[in-house]
Write a protein that holds these residues in place. Structure first.
Motif, mmCIF file in Angstrom:
data_model
loop_
_atom_site.group_PDB
_atom_site.id
_atom_site.type_symbol
_atom_site.label_atom_id
_atom_site.label_comp_id
_atom_site.label_asym_id
_atom_site.label_seq_id
_atom_site.Cartn_x
_atom_site.Cartn_y
_atom_site.Cartn_z
ATOM 1 N N LEU A 235 0.431 -1.304 0.137
ATOM 2 C CA LEU A 235 -0.125 0.069 -0.211
ATOM 3 C C LEU A 235 1.062 1.478 0.010
ATOM 4 C CD1 LEU A 235 -2.683 1.152 0.343
ATOM 5 C CD2 LEU A 235 -2.719 1.138 2.603
ATOM 6 N N ILE A 236 1.969 0.928 1.145
ATOM 7 C CA ILE A 236 2.720 2.296 0.389
ATOM 8 C C ILE A 236 3.449 2.468 -0.184
ATOM 9 C CG2 ILE A 236 5.103 3.186 2.112
ATOM 10 C CD1 ILE A 236 4.270 1.438 4.396
ATOM 11 N N GLU A 237 4.153 1.530 -0.916
ATOM 12 C CA GLU A 237 5.058 1.365 -2.617
ATOM 13 C C GLU A 237 3.668 2.256 -3.370
ATOM 14 O OE1 GLU A 237 7.708 1.567 -5.266
ATOM 15 O OE2 GLU A 237 7.814 1.780 -3.262
ATOM 16 N N SER A 238 2.115 1.827 -3.707
ATOM 17 C CA SER A 238 1.410 2.180 -4.784
ATOM 18 C C SER A 238 1.167 3.400 -3.964
ATOM 19 C CB SER A 238 0.177 1.527 -4.601
ATOM 20 O OG SER A 238 -1.054 1.281 -4.933
ATOM 21 N N ASN A 239 1.533 3.847 -3.092
ATOM 22 C CA ASN A 239 0.622 5.023 -2.486
ATOM 23 C C ASN A 239 1.890 6.816 -3.008
ATOM 24 O OD1 ASN A 239 -0.808 7.584 -1.130
ATOM 25 N ND2 ASN A 239 1.260 7.475 0.025
ATOM 26 N N ARG A 240 2.978 5.914 -3.214
ATOM 27 C CA ARG A 240 4.323 6.667 -3.540
ATOM 28 C C ARG A 240 4.135 6.701 -5.452
ATOM 29 N NH1 ARG A 240 7.801 3.461 -1.580
ATOM 30 N NH2 ARG A 240 8.509 4.545 0.049
ATOM 31 N N ILE A 242 1.440 6.500 -7.336
ATOM 32 C CA ILE A 242 0.082 7.250 -7.146
ATOM 33 C C ILE A 242 0.958 9.252 -7.188
ATOM 34 C CG2 ILE A 242 -2.110 7.650 -6.640
ATOM 35 C CD1 ILE A 242 -2.608 5.587 -5.582
ATOM 36 N N VAL A 243 1.216 8.890 -5.947
ATOM 37 C CA VAL A 243 1.992 10.282 -5.530
ATOM 38 C C VAL A 243 2.872 11.102 -6.848
ATOM 39 C CG1 VAL A 243 3.389 11.923 -3.807
ATOM 40 C CG2 VAL A 243 1.698 10.888 -3.093
ATOM 41 N N GLU A 244 3.725 10.327 -7.218
ATOM 42 C CA GLU A 244 4.418 10.221 -8.236
ATOM 43 C C GLU A 244 3.865 10.760 -9.580
ATOM 44 O OE1 GLU A 244 7.868 11.258 -7.837
ATOM 45 O OE2 GLU A 244 7.681 11.125 -5.392
ATOM 46 N N ARG A 245 2.653 9.801 -9.984
ATOM 47 C CA ARG A 245 2.321 10.438 -10.960
ATOM 48 C C ARG A 245 1.528 10.967 -11.018
ATOM 49 N NH1 ARG A 245 0.774 5.298 -11.300
ATOM 50 N NH2 ARG A 245 -1.162 5.878 -9.918
ATOM 51 N N ARG A 303 -2.311 13.982 0.244
ATOM 52 C CA ARG A 303 -2.606 14.433 1.557
ATOM 53 C C ARG A 303 -2.786 13.256 2.881
ATOM 54 N NH1 ARG A 303 -8.950 16.310 0.547
ATOM 55 N NH2 ARG A 303 -9.772 14.042 -0.172
ATOM 56 N N GLU A 304 -3.288 11.571 2.098
ATOM 57 C CA GLU A 304 -2.691 10.732 3.644
ATOM 58 C C GLU A 304 -1.723 10.161 3.126
ATOM 59 O OE1 GLU A 304 -5.277 10.238 5.153
ATOM 60 O OE2 GLU A 304 -6.969 11.915 4.780
ATOM 61 N N SER A 305 -1.285 10.571 2.404
ATOM 62 C CA SER A 305 0.377 9.903 2.401
ATOM 63 C C SER A 305 1.203 9.797 3.619
ATOM 64 C CB SER A 305 1.118 10.637 1.156
ATOM 65 O OG SER A 305 2.495 9.887 1.853
ATOM 66 N N LEU A 306 1.616 8.574 3.764
ATOM 67 C CA LEU A 306 2.179 8.006 5.336
ATOM 68 C C LEU A 306 3.572 8.918 5.471
ATOM 69 C CD1 LEU A 306 1.047 4.776 6.213
ATOM 70 C CD2 LEU A 306 0.518 6.498 7.100
ATOM 71 N N LEU A 307 4.305 9.275 4.238
ATOM 72 C CA LEU A 307 5.520 9.781 3.555
ATOM 73 C C LEU A 307 4.976 11.376 4.047
ATOM 74 C CD1 LEU A 307 6.237 8.146 0.839
ATOM 75 C CD2 LEU A 307 6.769 7.385 3.676
ATOM 76 N N ALA A 308 4.219 12.000 3.808
ATOM 77 C CA ALA A 308 4.127 13.437 4.265
ATOM 78 C C ALA A 308 4.581 13.622 5.699
ATOM 79 C CB ALA A 308 2.805 13.746 3.352
ATOM 80 N N ARG A 309 5.778 14.336 5.322
ATOM 81 C CA ARG A 309 6.601 15.806 6.576
ATOM 82 C C ARG A 309 6.897 16.770 6.322
ATOM 83 N NH1 ARG A 309 7.871 13.163 11.733
ATOM 84 N NH2 ARG A 309 10.178 14.322 12.518
#
Length: 466
Positions: A235-240, A242-245, A303-309
Motif C-alpha cells: 500500500l505504501i509503495e502504491s501510494n508513493r 500515485i503521488v509521483e504520477r 494528503r493521505e500519504s504516510l510519507l508527507a512530513r
C-alpha cells in the motif's frame, strides 16, 4: 497501556479468567474436603460406637457391665464433647452407663421423626451438650441377650474438631492457590507480552514510516503478521507511485500551459494600453487560478500519504528571513515550539504561510507576529485522535484589520478589499483551499494588536507512543 491496547485487553482477560478459575477451584476443593472430613468423622464415630457395643455385656446380677477402651483420652476428660452413653430400654431396668467425660449430665434424644434410623439401624444427629459444645451423635439400639433385653448405645464427638481441621486446610489451600495464581499471572503476562512483541514491533515500524524515518515496514515478523506487513508495504509503495504520477502529471500540465499563457502575456504588449492591461490582467489571473487548481489536485493526491512530513521550525525561519529582506522597514517576530512537524508537503506549508506573511506585511503598520504551538483536536476528527496530532499556527499584524463582513469578502477568490495595494486577490482563498484539502481549519478575526489575526489548525504528526 490503555483500554484500547490489545496487550492490556489480553492481560485483563487472562487475569479475570485466572481469578475466576482459582475461586471456583478453591470452592470445589474446599467443598470436597468438607464432605470427606464429615464422612471420616462419621466413620470414626461409627467405629467407636461398635467398639462400645462389643465392650458391654449383662452380668449375673442383671446389670450392664464393661469398660470400653476407645484409646482416646478425650472420653475421660470432662466437658470435651466426646462421650459414650448406654441406656437400657423397655423393661430392662439396669443402671445406665456413661463415660467419665459426661459427668452427671446427659444429651437429649430426638424423636424418630426428627432423626430417623438408616437401613443399618443407625442414626446420626447434631446436638448441643450441657457445656455448650456442638457435637455429632452416633446412635443405635442393640438386643444384648436371648431374653430380649436391649439398650441404646450413643457415642458423640465434638464438631469443632472437624471445623478446625477444615479451617486449617482452607487457610493452606488459599495460600497455596494465591501463590500459584500469582505465579500463573506472572507467567501468563510474560507469555502474552512475548507473544505480542511482533505486533508492538510492527507498530513501532509503522510509526517510523509515519514520521518519515523509514519508507516501508522493516523487521522479521512471524508468519501470522507477515501478510499484513507485506500488504502495508504494498500500500505504501502504491501510494508513493500515485503521488509521483500525480506530481508528474501536474508538472506536465503546468509546462503545457506555461507557453500559451506566456504567449498571451507577450502579445498583450503589442495592443493598445487599455486592451493590453485587460488581456494581461486576465492572463495573469488565469495563470494564478490554473496554478491554484493544479495545487489542489496535487494535494488531493498526496494528503493521505504516510510519507508527507515537514519540520515547522526551519520552514518558518526561512520564510521570515525572506520577508525581513523584502520588507526591511517591517519587524517580524517568530515563536515556534521545538520539535513540531506537520503531516503536509513542504511546498504547501510554504505557500500557505507565505501568502499570509505577504498579506500581513502589506497591511501592517510596524510588524508581524508568527507563532506555532501544539493545538487541540478539531471537531469532527475524533477518529484521528490516536493517529495524528494537530498544530496551531497564527499570523497576526498591527494593521487596520477586517470587519466580520469584510472577512467573508476577503475569502472569496479574486476579491481585493484595498485596490491601492498590489495583488490578485487570491492569497487568502489559496490558503483556505490548502487548509481545507488537508482537513484543517482556518479562522480570521481581530487580534490583540488591532490588526488581522489568522489562526490555522493543521494536521501534525503524533509522537511515538511509549
Amino acid at each position: 497501556m490503555g483500554p484500547s491496547s490489545l496487550t492490556a485487553r489480553v492481560l485483563m482477560l487472562a487475569t479475570l479468567w485466572s481469578a475466576f478459575a482459582l475461586v471456583v477451584i478453591s470452592i470445589v476443593i474446599l467443598q470436597l474436603y468438607r464432605q470427606s472430613a464429615d464422612r471420616a468423622f462419621t466413620d470414626l464415630l461409627r467405629a467407636q460406637l461398635y467398639n462400645v457395643i462389643n465392650s458391654i455385656t449383662i452380668g449375673d446380677d442383671n446389670k450392664l457391665s464393661g469398660s470400653p477402651q476407645l484409646g482416646d483420652l478425650r472420653f475421660s476428660q470432662p466437658e470435651t464433647g466426646w462421650y459414650w452413653i448406654i441406656e437400657p430400654l423397655g423393661t430392662f431396668a439396669a443402671t445406665p452407663l456413661s463415660s467419665s467425660s459426661l459427668g452427671t449430665s446427659n444429651i437429649a434424644v430426638p424423636s424418630i421423626l426428627a432423626a430417623p434410623f438408616n437401613n443399618r439401624y443407625e442414626r446420626f444427629y447434631p446436638a448441643t451438650d450441657a457445656f455448650g459444645n456442638r457435637v455429632l451423635v452416633a446412635e443405635t439400639e442393640v438386643v444384648l441377650d436371648g431374653e430380649g433385653r436391649a439398650a441404646r448405645f450413643r457415642v458423640s464427638g465434638n464438631l469443632s474438631v472437624v471445623e478446625d481441621d477444615i479451617g486449617a486446610f482452607s487457610r493452606n489451600l488459599y495460600i497455596s492457590l494465591a501463590v500459584f495464581g500469582f505465579g500463573s499471572l506472572v507467567v501468563n503476562g510474560l507469555a502474552i507480552l512475548y507473544g505480542l512483541r511482533p505486533l508492538d514491533a510492527a507498530r513501532r515500524s509503522l510509526e517510523k514510516v509515519r514520521r518519515g524515518e523509514a519508507e516501508r515496514l522493516e523487521g522479521d515478523f512471524p508468519r501470522e503478521i507477515m501478510p499484513l506487513a507485506n500488504d502495508v508495504n504494498a500500500l505504501i509503495e502504491s501510494n508513493r507511485r500515485i503521488v509521483e504520477r500525480a506530481r508528474m502529471q501536474v508538472g506536465n500540465l503546468a509546462h503545457s500551459l506555461k507557453t500559451p499563457i506566456a504567449v498571451l502575456l507577450n502579445e498583450s504588449r503589442m495592443l493598445e494600453k487599455v486592451q493590453s492591461d485587460l488581456v494581461r490582467s486576465q492572463a495573469e489571473a488565469m495563470q494564478a487560478q490554473v496554478q491554484s487548481y493544479l495545487n489542489r489536485a496535487r494535494i488531493a493526491a498526496q494528503r493521505e500519504s504516510l510519507l508527507a512530513r515537514t519540520e515547522v521550525e526551519p520552514v518558518l525561519e526561512r520564510l521570515v528571513r525572506v520577508m525581513r529582506r523584502l520588507n526591511p522597514e517591517r519587524e517580524f517576530h517568530l515563536s515556534v515550539s521545538h520539535g513540531l512537524a506537520l503531516a503536509m508537503e513542504q511546498q504547501d506549508v510554504e505557500e500557505a504561510i507565505g501568502n499570509l506573511l505577504e498579506n500581513a506585511a502589506r497591511f501592517c503598520k510596524t510588524g508581524v507576529w508568527v507563532t506555532a504551538t501544539a493545538g487541540t483536536l478539531p471537531q469532527g476528527h475524533e477518529a484521528e485522535a490516536g493517529r495524528r496530532s494537530w498544530l496551531a499556527m497564527t499570523v497576526e499584524d498591527d494593521g487596520p484589520g477586517l470587519e466580520p463582513d469584510q472577512i467573508k469578502e476577503a475569502l472569496k477568490r479574486g476579491r481585493r478589499l484595498d485596490e491601492s495595494k498590489p495583488g490578485a486577490g487570491l492569497g487568502l482563498s489559496i490558503v483556505r483551499e490548502i487548509v481545507t484539502e488537508y482537513q484543517g481549519q482556518l479562522h480570521l478575526g481581530r487580534g490583540t494588536r488591532g490588526g488581522l489575526r489568522v489562526e490555522l489548525l493543521l494536521p501534525g504528526l503524533a509522537k511515538e507512543a511509549a
